[in-house]
Design a protein around this motif. Structure first.
Motif, PDB file in Angstrom:
ATOM      1  N   SER A 155       0.427   1.720 -11.227  1.00 16.70           N
ATOM      2  CA  SER A 155       0.651   2.975 -10.551  1.00 16.70           C
ATOM      3  C   SER A 155       0.008   2.895  -9.154  1.00 16.70           C
ATOM      4  N   ASP A 156      -1.164   2.719  -8.866  1.00 21.23           N
ATOM      5  CA  ASP A 156      -1.961   2.430  -7.628  1.00 21.23           C
ATOM      6  C   ASP A 156      -1.258   1.594  -6.659  1.00 21.23           C
ATOM      7  N   PHE A 157      -1.263   0.247  -7.312  1.00 20.32           N
ATOM      8  CA  PHE A 157      -0.509  -0.870  -6.441  1.00 20.32           C
ATOM      9  C   PHE A 157       0.802  -0.478  -5.833  1.00 20.32           C
ATOM     10  N   THR A 158       1.898   0.095  -6.708  1.00 18.85           N
ATOM     11  CA  THR A 158       3.024   0.461  -6.427  1.00 18.85           C
ATOM     12  C   THR A 158       3.115   1.544  -5.281  1.00 18.85           C
ATOM     13  N   LEU A 159       2.207   2.713  -5.440  1.00 18.40           N
ATOM     14  CA  LEU A 159       2.253   3.865  -4.586  1.00 18.40           C
ATOM     15  C   LEU A 159       1.592   3.329  -3.388  1.00 18.40           C
ATOM     16  N   GLU A 160       0.664   2.532  -3.287  1.00 22.57           N
ATOM     17  CA  GLU A 160      -0.016   2.284  -2.030  1.00 22.57           C
ATOM     18  C   GLU A 160       0.718   1.128  -1.528  1.00 22.57           C
ATOM     19  N   SER A 161       1.572   0.271  -2.024  1.00 24.01           N
ATOM     20  CA  SER A 161       2.297  -0.642  -1.257  1.00 24.01           C
ATOM     21  C   SER A 161       3.615   0.046  -0.630  1.00 24.01           C
ATOM     22  N   ALA A 191       3.655   3.127   0.124  1.00 23.10           N
ATOM     23  CA  ALA A 191       3.149   4.242   1.354  1.00 23.10           C
ATOM     24  C   ALA A 191       3.135   3.257   2.644  1.00 23.10           C
ATOM     25  N   TYR A 192       2.422   2.312   2.480  1.00 26.31           N
ATOM     26  CA  TYR A 192       2.036   1.403   3.533  1.00 26.31           C
ATOM     27  C   TYR A 192       3.424   0.884   4.345  1.00 26.31           C
ATOM     28  N   SER A 193       4.131   0.245   3.424  1.00 21.39           N
ATOM     29  CA  SER A 193       5.646  -0.102   3.777  1.00 21.39           C
ATOM     30  C   SER A 193       6.207   0.996   4.607  1.00 21.39           C
ATOM     31  N   GLN A 194       6.463   2.032   4.022  1.00 25.94           N
ATOM     32  CA  GLN A 194       6.995   3.279   4.631  1.00 25.94           C
ATOM     33  C   GLN A 194       6.429   3.628   6.182  1.00 25.94           C
ATOM     34  N   LEU A 195       5.288   3.615   6.184  1.00 24.72           N
ATOM     35  CA  LEU A 195       4.435   4.117   7.473  1.00 24.72           C
ATOM     36  C   LEU A 195       3.886   3.114   8.517  1.00 24.72           C
ATOM     37  N   ASP A 196       3.587   1.714   8.107  1.00 24.43           N
ATOM     38  CA  ASP A 196       3.189   1.002   8.861  1.00 24.43           C
ATOM     39  C   ASP A 196       4.084   0.986  10.195  1.00 24.43           C
ATOM     40  N   GLY A 197       5.322   0.930  10.363  1.00 22.83           N
ATOM     41  CA  GLY A 197       6.186   0.550  11.722  1.00 22.83           C
ATOM     42  C   GLY A 197       5.885   1.714  12.724  1.00 22.83           C
ATOM     43  N   LYS A 198       5.562   2.951  12.032  1.00 23.23           N
ATOM     44  CA  LYS A 198       5.488   4.207  12.908  1.00 23.23           C
ATOM     45  C   LYS A 198       3.843   4.353  13.192  1.00 23.23           C
ATOM     46  N   PHE A 249      -0.877  -2.737   8.036  1.00 21.20           N
ATOM     47  CA  PHE A 249      -0.502  -3.385   6.924  1.00 21.20           C
ATOM     48  C   PHE A 249       0.167  -4.534   6.998  1.00 21.20           C
ATOM     49  N   TYR A 250      -0.527  -5.365   6.319  1.00 20.49           N
ATOM     50  CA  TYR A 250       0.191  -6.858   6.304  1.00 20.49           C
ATOM     51  C   TYR A 250       0.774  -7.378   5.097  1.00 20.49           C
ATOM     52  N   GLY A 251       0.607  -6.595   4.044  1.00 17.58           N
ATOM     53  CA  GLY A 251       1.840  -6.920   2.834  1.00 17.58           C
ATOM     54  C   GLY A 251       1.169  -6.967   1.673  1.00 17.58           C
ATOM     55  N   GLY A 255      -2.370  -6.930  -8.710  1.00 21.54           N
ATOM     56  CA  GLY A 255      -1.806  -6.672  -7.388  1.00 21.54           C
ATOM     57  C   GLY A 255      -2.789  -6.622  -6.224  1.00 21.54           C
ATOM     58  N   PHE A 256      -2.431  -7.072  -5.168  1.00 24.91           N
ATOM     59  CA  PHE A 256      -3.390  -6.874  -4.044  1.00 24.91           C
ATOM     60  C   PHE A 256      -2.732  -6.522  -2.850  1.00 24.91           C
ATOM     61  N   THR A 257      -3.215  -5.748  -2.016  1.00 24.43           N
ATOM     62  CA  THR A 257      -2.821  -5.560  -0.554  1.00 24.43           C
ATOM     63  C   THR A 257      -3.659  -6.109   0.460  1.00 24.43           C
ATOM     64  N   LEU A 258      -3.063  -6.467   1.575  1.00 27.50           N
ATOM     65  CA  LEU A 258      -3.716  -6.969   2.784  1.00 27.50           C
ATOM     66  C   LEU A 258      -3.850  -5.848   3.767  1.00 27.50           C
TER      67      LEU A 258
END
Length: 221
Positions: free
Chosen positions: A27-33, A35-42, A51-53, A69-72
């Motif tokens: 759940s944490d991995f899915t939501l954080e990924s 959220a960052y994907s949604q927000l990163d461009g703006k 966010f790098y992926g 899972g991991f985020t960078l």
């Protein structure tokens, strides 16, 4: 890193209840990924870390493999707000960090994510001098968010020209997680509410960064 083996096996608030660590990690991995994907461009690199992926790896555990899972993301240099003592700051300095946190919450919501946990532990300050001209904050920790597109909802920025005014969003409503940073006498009671609402109007009535507040609030005592 979202490794189930590093999650607590007992609930923090209810120790007698076991945690589903695999569900929590996923759940944490899915939501954080998301959220960052949604927000990163703006907002990536400004209000939130760049966010790098995100990746899902299958790591060995004896004779089986488990998904991890991991985020960078960008390393943000600064000071967590919860490491600082409000008593060391003037009322004006406290209100500045509160104002920045409120604006950040509305900017993030406007871009499509409801953070719902804008608290000192999730705010990184650029330094300890709140009165510095270049003082800024970054918001982290997106594992308790609502990502509008995941619910089939359009982000407000798809249909609205500007974020909602802090006057309207926070009228009569002091951010509960930031109460320790409110000036003395502002935390409760009718007088505290009056001072809060007056400050809202003084701070944002003339800004062009947000939608104009309703006239009935601007004219309220």
């Amino acid at each position: 890193v979202y490794d189930p083996l590093y999650y607590p096996f007992a609930d923090d608030d209810f120790p007698y209840m076991p945690n589903n660590v695999i569900l929590r990690a996923e759940s944490d991995f899915t939501l954080e990924s998301a959220a960052y994907s949604q927000l990163d461009g703006k907002l990536g690199g400004s209000l939130i870390p760049k966010f790098y992926g995100s990746w899902l790896l299958w790591l060995p555990l004896k004779d089986v493999r488990r998904p991890v899972g991991f985020t960078l993301m960008e390393l943000v240099k600064g000071v967590p707000l919860n490491a600082l003592d409000p008593k060391h700051y003037t009322p004006q300095e406290r209100l500045r960090v509160i104002a920045l946190s409120m604006e950040a919450a509305l900017e993030i919501r406007f871009a499509g994510v409801m953070h719902d946990d804008i608290a000192p532990r999730n705010i990184i300050c650029s330094g300890k001098d709140f009165s510095a001209p270049d003082f800024s904050i970054r918001v982290i920790d997106f594992n308790f968010v609502t990502v509008f597109p995941l619910l089939g909802l359009r982000p407000p920025c798809d249909s609205e020209p500007l974020p909602e005014s802090p006057i309207e969003w926070f009228w009569n409503s002091r951010p509960p997680d930031m109460r320790d940073w409110l000036p003395d006498g502002w935390r409760k009671g009718d007088e505290g509410r009056r001072l809060w609402n007056q400050w809202l109007k003084e701070t944002w009535a003339g800004t062009t960064r947000f939608k104009p507040a309703p006239e009935h609030l601007l004219n309220a005592e």
